[in-house]
Scaffold this motif. Structure first.
Motif, PDB file in Angstrom:
ATOM      1  N   ALA A   9     -28.180  24.257  25.797  1.00  0.00           N
ATOM      2  CA  ALA A   9     -26.906  23.866  26.381  1.00  0.00           C
ATOM      3  C   ALA A   9     -25.800  23.982  25.345  1.00  0.00           C
ATOM      4  N   THR A 209     -30.242  30.707  33.361  1.00  0.00           N
ATOM      5  CA  THR A 209     -30.283  29.302  32.968  1.00  0.00           C
ATOM      6  C   THR A 209     -29.954  28.404  34.157  1.00  0.00           C
ATOM      7  N   HIS A 210     -30.346  27.151  34.024  1.00  0.00           N
ATOM      8  CA  HIS A 210     -29.960  26.117  34.989  1.00  0.00           C
ATOM      9  C   HIS A 210     -29.509  24.909  34.187  1.00  0.00           C
ATOM     10  N   GLU A 211     -28.267  24.506  34.393  1.00  0.00           N
ATOM     11  CA  GLU A 211     -27.669  23.403  33.646  1.00  0.00           C
ATOM     12  C   GLU A 211     -27.808  23.617  32.140  1.00  0.00           C
ATOM     13  N   GLY A 212     -27.590  24.857  31.713  1.00  0.00           N
ATOM     14  CA  GLY A 212     -27.602  25.190  30.295  1.00  0.00           C
ATOM     15  C   GLY A 212     -28.961  25.434  29.692  1.00  0.00           C
ATOM     16  N   PHE A 240     -35.342  23.864  40.916  1.00  0.00           N
ATOM     17  CA  PHE A 240     -34.149  24.700  40.861  1.00  0.00           C
ATOM     18  C   PHE A 240     -34.433  26.166  41.194  1.00  0.00           C
ATOM     19  N   LEU A 374     -29.456  29.030  42.299  1.00  0.00           N
ATOM     20  CA  LEU A 374     -29.063  27.834  41.555  1.00  0.00           C
ATOM     21  C   LEU A 374     -28.983  28.090  40.049  1.00  0.00           C
ATOM     22  N   ALA A 375     -29.145  29.336  39.646  1.00  0.00           N
ATOM     23  CA  ALA A 375     -29.138  29.671  38.228  1.00  0.00           C
ATOM     24  C   ALA A 375     -27.851  30.389  37.847  1.00  0.00           C
ATOM     25  N   HIS A 378     -26.331  33.765  31.227  1.00  0.00           N
ATOM     26  CA  HIS A 378     -25.704  33.538  29.934  1.00  0.00           C
ATOM     27  C   HIS A 378     -26.280  34.520  28.917  1.00  0.00           C
TER      28      HIS A 378
END
Length: 383
Positions: A9, A209-212, A240, A374-375, A378
Protein backbone atom coordinates in the motif's frame (compact mmCIF):
# COMPACT_ATOMS: atom_id res chain seq x y z
CA UNK A 1 -0.94 -14.41 6.32
CA UNK A 2 2.55 -15.98 6.28
CA UNK A 3 5.60 -14.47 4.62
CA UNK A 4 6.96 -11.02 4.06
CA UNK A 5 4.61 -8.20 5.12
CA UNK A 6 2.42 -7.01 2.26
CA UNK A 7 3.48 -3.39 2.60
CA UNK A 8 2.59 -2.59 -0.96
CA UNK A 9 0.00 0.00 0.00
CA UNK A 10 2.94 2.29 0.66
CA UNK A 11 4.88 1.12 -2.38
CA UNK A 12 2.30 1.04 -5.15
CA UNK A 13 1.80 4.76 -5.47
CA UNK A 14 1.52 5.10 -9.22
CA UNK A 15 -1.37 3.71 -11.29
CA UNK A 16 -0.39 1.55 -14.24
CA UNK A 17 0.56 3.34 -17.43
CA UNK A 18 2.61 2.62 -20.51
CA UNK A 19 6.22 1.83 -19.61
CA UNK A 20 8.88 4.34 -20.62
CA UNK A 21 11.95 3.11 -22.56
CA UNK A 22 14.00 3.27 -19.35
CA UNK A 23 11.41 1.29 -17.37
CA UNK A 24 11.26 -1.31 -20.11
CA UNK A 25 15.02 -1.79 -19.98
CA UNK A 26 15.42 -1.70 -16.19
CA UNK A 27 12.15 -2.60 -14.48
CA UNK A 28 11.57 -3.89 -10.96
CA UNK A 29 13.78 -6.77 -9.84
CA UNK A 30 11.77 -9.04 -7.54
CA UNK A 31 13.39 -12.48 -7.07
CA UNK A 32 11.18 -15.51 -7.72
CA UNK A 33 12.04 -19.08 -6.65
CA UNK A 34 10.59 -21.86 -8.81
CA UNK A 35 10.75 -25.54 -7.93
CA UNK A 36 11.79 -27.41 -11.08
CA UNK A 37 12.44 -30.92 -9.77
CA UNK A 38 12.39 -32.72 -6.45
CA UNK A 39 12.81 -36.21 -5.06
CA UNK A 40 15.48 -37.29 -7.58
CA UNK A 41 18.76 -39.10 -6.93
CA UNK A 42 20.91 -36.98 -9.23
CA UNK A 43 20.77 -33.94 -11.47
CA UNK A 44 22.74 -32.90 -14.53
CA UNK A 45 23.57 -29.22 -14.90
CA UNK A 46 25.47 -27.21 -17.50
CA UNK A 47 25.44 -23.72 -19.00
CA UNK A 48 25.24 -21.94 -22.34
CA UNK A 49 28.39 -20.10 -21.21
CA UNK A 50 31.00 -20.98 -18.62
CA UNK A 51 29.44 -21.53 -15.21
CA UNK A 52 30.41 -22.02 -11.59
CA UNK A 53 29.27 -24.32 -8.80
CA UNK A 54 29.62 -22.99 -5.26
CA UNK A 55 28.34 -23.35 -1.70
CA UNK A 56 25.79 -20.54 -1.16
CA UNK A 57 26.29 -20.70 2.62
CA UNK A 58 30.07 -20.14 2.60
CA UNK A 59 30.77 -18.82 -0.89
CA UNK A 60 33.30 -21.64 -1.43
CA UNK A 61 33.88 -22.20 -5.15
CA UNK A 62 33.64 -25.90 -5.98
CA UNK A 63 34.31 -25.69 -9.67
CA UNK A 64 34.51 -23.52 -12.79
CA UNK A 65 33.25 -25.30 -15.91
CA UNK A 66 33.23 -24.72 -19.65
CA UNK A 67 30.07 -23.97 -21.63
CA UNK A 68 27.83 -27.00 -22.21
CA UNK A 69 30.07 -29.19 -20.04
CA UNK A 70 27.66 -31.49 -18.16
CA UNK A 71 28.15 -31.84 -14.41
CA UNK A 72 26.39 -34.50 -12.34
CA UNK A 73 25.27 -33.63 -8.81
CA UNK A 74 24.13 -36.22 -6.29
CA UNK A 75 24.07 -36.98 -2.59
CA UNK A 76 27.37 -37.81 -0.90
CA UNK A 77 28.41 -38.68 2.63
CA UNK A 78 28.03 -35.54 4.71
CA UNK A 79 26.66 -33.42 1.88
CA UNK A 80 26.61 -33.29 -1.90
CA UNK A 81 28.80 -34.70 -4.64
CA UNK A 82 29.85 -32.90 -7.82
CA UNK A 83 31.14 -35.29 -10.49
CA UNK A 84 32.21 -37.73 -7.79
CA UNK A 85 33.85 -35.13 -5.48
CA UNK A 86 32.16 -34.88 -2.07
CA UNK A 87 31.52 -31.55 -0.36
CA UNK A 88 30.14 -30.84 3.12
CA UNK A 89 27.30 -28.70 1.81
CA UNK A 90 23.53 -29.10 1.95
CA UNK A 91 22.98 -26.86 -1.08
CA UNK A 92 24.81 -25.79 -4.23
CA UNK A 93 24.53 -22.69 -6.37
CA UNK A 94 24.93 -23.07 -10.15
CA UNK A 95 25.58 -19.67 -11.70
CA UNK A 96 26.36 -18.68 -15.31
CA UNK A 97 29.32 -16.49 -16.22
CA UNK A 98 29.01 -13.54 -18.62
CA UNK A 99 25.22 -13.44 -18.73
CA UNK A 100 24.54 -16.91 -20.07
CA UNK A 101 21.84 -19.40 -19.11
CA UNK A 102 22.08 -22.34 -16.74
CA UNK A 103 20.76 -25.68 -17.95
CA UNK A 104 19.03 -28.42 -15.96
CA UNK A 105 18.74 -31.78 -17.70
CA UNK A 106 19.41 -29.90 -20.95
CA UNK A 107 16.69 -27.26 -20.56
CA UNK A 108 17.89 -23.64 -20.35
CA UNK A 109 16.87 -21.26 -17.55
CA UNK A 110 17.62 -17.63 -16.82
CA UNK A 111 18.95 -16.70 -13.39
CA UNK A 112 20.64 -19.32 -11.20
CA UNK A 113 19.94 -22.82 -9.92
CA UNK A 114 19.91 -23.78 -6.24
CA UNK A 115 20.27 -27.51 -5.68
CA UNK A 116 19.21 -28.80 -2.26
CA UNK A 117 19.67 -32.12 -0.52
CA UNK A 118 16.41 -33.15 1.10
CA UNK A 119 14.95 -36.14 2.96
CA UNK A 120 16.31 -39.60 2.07
CA UNK A 121 19.24 -37.92 0.28
CA UNK A 122 16.97 -36.89 -2.56
CA UNK A 123 17.66 -33.68 -4.49
CA UNK A 124 15.54 -30.68 -5.40
CA UNK A 125 16.32 -27.97 -7.98
CA UNK A 126 15.04 -24.40 -7.62
CA UNK A 127 15.42 -21.73 -10.29
CA UNK A 128 15.95 -18.25 -8.80
CA UNK A 129 15.46 -15.37 -11.24
CA UNK A 130 13.96 -11.87 -11.54
CA UNK A 131 10.18 -11.64 -11.72
CA UNK A 132 10.04 -10.28 -15.27
CA UNK A 133 12.32 -13.03 -16.60
CA UNK A 134 10.14 -15.60 -14.87
CA UNK A 135 7.00 -14.22 -16.54
CA UNK A 136 8.68 -14.57 -19.95
CA UNK A 137 9.12 -18.28 -19.24
CA UNK A 138 5.45 -18.70 -18.31
CA UNK A 139 3.85 -17.13 -21.37
CA UNK A 140 4.19 -19.72 -24.13
CA UNK A 141 3.55 -22.51 -21.64
CA UNK A 142 0.15 -20.98 -20.82
CA UNK A 143 -1.17 -19.38 -24.05
CA UNK A 144 -0.35 -19.49 -27.75
CA UNK A 145 2.01 -16.64 -28.77
CA UNK A 146 -0.05 -15.96 -31.92
CA UNK A 147 -3.06 -14.84 -29.85
CA UNK A 148 -4.03 -11.15 -30.01
CA UNK A 149 -1.42 -8.99 -28.28
CA UNK A 150 -3.91 -7.52 -25.78
CA UNK A 151 -4.80 -11.04 -24.60
CA UNK A 152 -1.10 -11.76 -24.19
CA UNK A 153 -0.69 -8.57 -22.15
CA UNK A 154 -3.56 -9.62 -19.86
CA UNK A 155 -1.90 -13.02 -19.41
CA UNK A 156 1.42 -11.36 -18.58
CA UNK A 157 -0.19 -9.24 -15.86
CA UNK A 158 -2.00 -12.14 -14.17
CA UNK A 159 1.10 -14.37 -14.36
CA UNK A 160 3.23 -11.59 -12.83
CA UNK A 161 0.66 -10.83 -10.13
CA UNK A 162 0.16 -14.47 -9.22
CA UNK A 163 3.93 -15.02 -8.94
CA UNK A 164 4.53 -11.94 -6.81
CA UNK A 165 1.68 -12.83 -4.46
CA UNK A 166 3.19 -16.32 -4.08
CA UNK A 167 6.63 -14.84 -3.34
CA UNK A 168 5.21 -12.47 -0.73
CA UNK A 169 3.34 -15.21 1.09
CA UNK A 170 5.71 -18.20 0.83
CA UNK A 171 7.19 -17.60 4.28
CA UNK A 172 10.04 -19.98 5.17
CA UNK A 173 9.31 -22.39 2.32
CA UNK A 174 12.32 -23.22 0.12
CA UNK A 175 10.49 -22.06 -3.00
CA UNK A 176 7.61 -19.79 -4.02
CA UNK A 177 6.06 -21.67 -6.94
CA UNK A 178 6.24 -24.94 -8.83
CA UNK A 179 6.71 -25.16 -12.59
CA UNK A 180 3.42 -27.05 -13.04
CA UNK A 181 -0.31 -26.35 -12.97
CA UNK A 182 -0.10 -26.61 -9.18
CA UNK A 183 1.08 -22.98 -9.52
CA UNK A 184 1.34 -21.98 -13.17
CA UNK A 185 3.19 -23.58 -16.06
CA UNK A 186 6.80 -22.47 -16.44
CA UNK A 187 9.17 -23.67 -19.16
CA UNK A 188 12.24 -21.53 -18.56
CA UNK A 189 13.86 -19.97 -21.62
CA UNK A 190 11.99 -22.49 -23.80
CA UNK A 191 8.77 -20.75 -22.78
CA UNK A 192 9.78 -17.48 -24.42
CA UNK A 193 8.62 -16.06 -27.74
CA UNK A 194 9.07 -12.69 -29.47
CA UNK A 195 5.39 -11.73 -29.37
CA UNK A 196 4.82 -12.81 -25.78
CA UNK A 197 8.08 -11.09 -24.79
CA UNK A 198 6.62 -7.86 -26.18
CA UNK A 199 3.51 -8.36 -24.03
CA UNK A 200 5.70 -8.80 -20.95
CA UNK A 201 7.83 -5.77 -21.75
CA UNK A 202 4.94 -3.46 -22.53
CA UNK A 203 3.25 -4.28 -19.18
CA UNK A 204 6.50 -4.45 -17.22
CA UNK A 205 5.87 -4.21 -13.48
CA UNK A 206 2.07 -3.96 -13.78
CA UNK A 207 0.15 -6.01 -11.20
CA UNK A 208 -3.42 -6.35 -9.92
CA UNK A 209 -4.16 -5.07 -6.43
CA UNK A 210 -7.06 -4.72 -4.03
CA UNK A 211 -6.91 -1.93 -1.46
CA UNK A 212 -3.21 -1.51 -2.23
CA UNK A 213 -2.30 -5.18 -1.80
CA UNK A 214 -1.20 -7.61 -4.50
CA UNK A 215 -3.88 -10.26 -5.07
CA UNK A 216 -3.63 -13.93 -6.09
CA UNK A 217 -4.63 -13.32 -9.72
CA UNK A 218 -6.10 -16.72 -10.52
CA UNK A 219 -6.87 -17.73 -14.08
CA UNK A 220 -8.17 -20.70 -16.00
CA UNK A 221 -8.63 -21.86 -19.58
CA UNK A 222 -12.34 -21.24 -20.20
CA UNK A 223 -15.27 -20.51 -17.89
CA UNK A 224 -18.11 -22.18 -19.76
CA UNK A 225 -20.26 -19.06 -19.60
CA UNK A 226 -19.62 -17.55 -16.14
CA UNK A 227 -16.58 -17.26 -13.94
CA UNK A 228 -16.65 -18.46 -10.33
CA UNK A 229 -16.56 -16.63 -7.00
CA UNK A 230 -13.19 -17.41 -5.39
CA UNK A 231 -14.88 -18.15 -2.05
CA UNK A 232 -16.55 -21.19 -3.66
CA UNK A 233 -13.14 -22.74 -4.41
CA UNK A 234 -11.00 -21.42 -1.55
CA UNK A 235 -13.70 -20.82 1.08
CA UNK A 236 -13.58 -17.28 2.52
CA UNK A 237 -10.00 -16.38 1.66
CA UNK A 238 -10.50 -14.17 -1.40
CA UNK A 239 -13.87 -12.36 -1.33
CA UNK A 240 -12.50 -9.66 -3.65
CA UNK A 241 -12.38 -12.05 -6.64
CA UNK A 242 -15.97 -12.45 -7.83
CA UNK A 243 -17.58 -14.25 -10.73
CA UNK A 244 -18.90 -12.45 -13.81
CA UNK A 245 -20.94 -13.51 -16.86
CA UNK A 246 -18.51 -14.62 -19.55
CA UNK A 247 -19.90 -14.77 -23.08
CA UNK A 248 -16.42 -14.02 -24.45
CA UNK A 249 -15.06 -17.55 -23.92
CA UNK A 250 -17.78 -19.23 -26.00
CA UNK A 251 -15.27 -19.78 -28.80
CA UNK A 252 -13.07 -22.05 -26.68
CA UNK A 253 -12.69 -25.55 -28.12
CA UNK A 254 -13.71 -26.97 -24.72
CA UNK A 255 -16.56 -24.54 -24.05
CA UNK A 256 -18.77 -27.64 -24.17
CA UNK A 257 -17.47 -31.14 -23.55
CA UNK A 258 -18.67 -34.67 -22.92
CA UNK A 259 -17.00 -37.67 -21.33
CA UNK A 260 -18.39 -41.20 -20.84
CA UNK A 261 -16.90 -43.48 -18.18
CA UNK A 262 -17.78 -47.08 -17.25
CA UNK A 263 -19.22 -47.52 -13.77
CA UNK A 264 -16.31 -49.80 -12.96
CA UNK A 265 -13.81 -47.04 -13.80
CA UNK A 266 -15.54 -44.49 -11.56
CA UNK A 267 -15.75 -47.00 -8.72
CA UNK A 268 -12.08 -47.91 -9.09
CA UNK A 269 -10.79 -44.31 -8.91
CA UNK A 270 -13.02 -43.52 -5.92
CA UNK A 271 -11.81 -46.66 -4.11
CA UNK A 272 -8.20 -45.74 -4.89
CA UNK A 273 -8.93 -42.36 -3.33
CA UNK A 274 -9.92 -43.98 -0.05
CA UNK A 275 -13.67 -44.33 -0.60
CA UNK A 276 -14.58 -48.02 -0.46
CA UNK A 277 -17.98 -48.57 -2.05
CA UNK A 278 -20.10 -51.12 -3.85
CA UNK A 279 -21.50 -51.01 -7.37
CA UNK A 280 -22.52 -47.44 -8.15
CA UNK A 281 -26.22 -47.04 -8.85
CA UNK A 282 -26.43 -43.27 -9.36
CA UNK A 283 -24.44 -40.03 -9.16
CA UNK A 284 -26.56 -37.03 -8.17
CA UNK A 285 -25.77 -33.36 -7.69
CA UNK A 286 -26.34 -31.65 -4.32
CA UNK A 287 -26.23 -27.90 -4.72
CA UNK A 288 -24.70 -25.60 -7.30
CA UNK A 289 -22.85 -22.33 -6.95
CA UNK A 290 -23.97 -19.01 -8.40
CA UNK A 291 -22.06 -19.81 -11.59
CA UNK A 292 -23.71 -23.22 -12.00
CA UNK A 293 -20.81 -25.35 -10.79
CA UNK A 294 -21.60 -28.36 -8.61
CA UNK A 295 -20.84 -28.08 -4.90
CA UNK A 296 -21.29 -31.72 -3.83
CA UNK A 297 -22.13 -35.08 -5.36
CA UNK A 298 -24.16 -37.93 -3.88
CA UNK A 299 -22.83 -41.29 -5.02
CA UNK A 300 -25.43 -43.97 -4.27
CA UNK A 301 -23.97 -47.47 -4.33
CA UNK A 302 -24.74 -51.01 -3.23
CA UNK A 303 -23.28 -50.47 0.26
CA UNK A 304 -24.76 -47.05 1.00
CA UNK A 305 -24.15 -43.46 -0.09
CA UNK A 306 -21.01 -41.35 -0.42
CA UNK A 307 -21.15 -37.54 -0.23
CA UNK A 308 -18.19 -35.91 -1.90
CA UNK A 309 -17.23 -32.36 -2.82
CA UNK A 310 -17.40 -31.93 -6.57
CA UNK A 311 -13.83 -30.59 -6.79
CA UNK A 312 -12.57 -33.65 -4.88
CA UNK A 313 -14.53 -35.94 -7.22
CA UNK A 314 -13.03 -34.17 -10.23
CA UNK A 315 -9.52 -34.52 -8.82
CA UNK A 316 -9.96 -38.26 -8.28
CA UNK A 317 -11.44 -38.89 -11.72
CA UNK A 318 -8.83 -36.62 -13.36
CA UNK A 319 -8.56 -32.91 -14.16
CA UNK A 320 -8.15 -33.72 -17.87
CA UNK A 321 -11.19 -36.03 -17.87
CA UNK A 322 -13.69 -33.86 -16.00
CA UNK A 323 -12.57 -30.48 -17.28
CA UNK A 324 -14.62 -28.52 -14.73
CA UNK A 325 -17.24 -29.04 -12.02
CA UNK A 326 -19.91 -27.47 -14.23
CA UNK A 327 -21.43 -30.68 -15.55
CA UNK A 328 -24.54 -32.86 -15.60
CA UNK A 329 -24.42 -36.61 -14.99
CA UNK A 330 -26.43 -38.76 -17.39
CA UNK A 331 -26.72 -42.50 -16.47
CA UNK A 332 -26.33 -44.77 -19.45
CA UNK A 333 -26.65 -48.41 -18.43
CA UNK A 334 -23.31 -49.50 -16.98
CA UNK A 335 -21.80 -46.12 -17.85
CA UNK A 336 -22.07 -42.50 -16.78
CA UNK A 337 -21.90 -39.64 -19.25
CA UNK A 338 -20.68 -36.28 -17.97
CA UNK A 339 -21.83 -33.31 -20.07
CA UNK A 340 -20.01 -30.18 -19.04
CA UNK A 341 -18.87 -26.63 -19.77
CA UNK A 342 -15.50 -24.93 -19.58
CA UNK A 343 -12.08 -26.02 -18.37
CA UNK A 344 -10.53 -25.24 -15.00
CA UNK A 345 -11.65 -23.93 -11.63
CA UNK A 346 -13.33 -20.93 -13.28
CA UNK A 347 -11.90 -18.26 -10.93
CA UNK A 348 -10.49 -14.98 -12.23
CA UNK A 349 -9.34 -14.52 -15.81
CA UNK A 350 -10.68 -16.80 -18.52
CA UNK A 351 -7.81 -17.17 -20.98
CA UNK A 352 -10.13 -17.89 -23.90
CA UNK A 353 -12.38 -15.10 -22.72
CA UNK A 354 -9.41 -12.72 -22.83
CA UNK A 355 -8.74 -13.88 -26.39
CA UNK A 356 -12.38 -13.27 -27.30
CA UNK A 357 -12.36 -9.79 -25.79
CA UNK A 358 -9.08 -8.90 -27.52
CA UNK A 359 -10.55 -9.98 -30.86
CA UNK A 360 -13.35 -7.48 -30.17
CA UNK A 361 -10.71 -4.71 -29.77
CA UNK A 362 -10.75 -4.53 -25.96
CA UNK A 363 -7.41 -3.53 -24.42
CA UNK A 364 -5.72 -5.51 -21.68
CA UNK A 365 -6.81 -2.99 -19.03
CA UNK A 366 -10.44 -3.50 -20.09
CA UNK A 367 -10.02 -7.28 -20.07
CA UNK A 368 -8.55 -7.34 -16.58
CA UNK A 369 -11.08 -4.80 -15.34
CA UNK A 370 -13.88 -7.08 -16.54
CA UNK A 371 -12.61 -10.31 -14.97
CA UNK A 372 -11.36 -8.61 -11.78
CA UNK A 373 -13.97 -5.87 -11.23
CA UNK A 374 -12.87 -5.17 -7.64
CA UNK A 375 -9.16 -4.89 -8.43
CA UNK A 376 -6.95 -2.06 -9.69
CA UNK A 377 -3.81 -1.97 -11.83
CA UNK A 378 -0.61 -0.57 -10.34
CA UNK A 379 3.02 -0.52 -11.42
CA UNK A 380 5.64 -1.92 -9.04
CA UNK A 381 8.40 0.36 -7.77
CA UNK A 382 11.88 -0.09 -9.21
CA UNK A 383 13.24 -1.60 -5.98
Amino acid sequence: MRGRPLLLAALLLAPASAATPRERSVGPVWPIRVLLKEGVERLTVSGTTAFTVSDPATGLLMGHYRAYMPVTVGAARGGLGVDGRAFAASALLVEPVEGGWVRLEGRPYRGVLRLHRGPSSRLAAVNVLPLEEYVRGVMRAEVAPDWPIEALKAQAVVARTYALYAALTSGQAPYDLTATTASQMYAGAWGEDGRSDEAVLSTRGVVLTHEGMVIPAFYHSASGGMTEDAVEVWEKRYPFIVGVPDPFSAGAPHHLWEETLPEETVRRVLTAGGHALGVIRSIETAGRTRSGRIQRLLVRHASGMLTLEAKAFRQLVGWEVLRSTNFTVVPNGAEFTFVGKGWGHGVGLSQWGAKGMAEMAFGYEDILGYYFPLAALHRLPER
